[in-house]
Structure formats: C-alpha cells, structure tokens
Write a protein that holds these residues in place. Structure first.
Motif: not given
Length: 107
Positions: A33-40, A102-106
C-alpha cells in the motif's frame, strides 16, 4: 510422556507458523500500500512488486490473492496467504490468512 511432549511441540510450532503468516500478510500489505501510494503512474505494478518482495519464498509461492486499488483518497492493498502445515513450502492449510492495509495517496 514423550509422545505428549512431542505432540505439544508440534502444536506450538503450528501456532507459531499461523502467527508468522498473519504477520507476513499484514507486513506485505502495508509495504504494498505504501509503494502504491507513492508511485506515480505505475501504482498497481509497484504495489504487486512490493508484495512479492516482502515475502519469503515458501509464502511467495502460496499467495492466493493480491489486490491493489485506490479508493476515496487511500491506496489499499490486500494479500491472502496460505498457512503452511509444519514445514513451509510443502503442504498448506486450506484456510487462507488475509492482510489489509491502506495509505493516503501522495502526488
């Protein structure tokens, strides 16, 4: 008395494997979730790659489900793993263990 002690040790070992599988599923989901949230633009690919990366080989081969998706400002990951019976990588229990994160989207 020895057979009872051996049986107790096997039961304790199986309980440890169940707990470790819960821990692995939760950690893999959290990392994904973290990797997905910070990926472009490659969120799903990064998420699924992180799931595979953070699991030992025996559990990586027993992944039943891995899903990654964005929902209401959060990036969510779900990992479903099979619990090994006594020896990882040989025989699996039929009931899977699921990890959610779940991680907030960045960006």
């Amino acid at each position: 008395m020895t057979p009872l002690i051996i049986l107790l040790m096997l039961v304790l070992w199986q309980c440890a494997l169940i707990g470790y599988t819960f821990s692995l599923a939760a950690n893999a989901a959290d990392e994904a979730a973290h990797k997905g949230a910070i990926a472009g633009g490659l969120r799903i690919g990064q998420c699924r790659e992180a799931i595979e990366k953070h699991l030992p080989k025996a559990w990586r081969e027993s992944v039943k489900k891995k899903s990654c998706y964005a929902s209401s400002g959060l990036y969510k990951a779900e990992v479903e793993l099979q619990v090994p019976i006594l020896v990882p990588g040989i025989l699996n229990w039929k009931y899977p263990v699921t990890g959610h994160a779940a991680t907030p989207l960045e960006g």
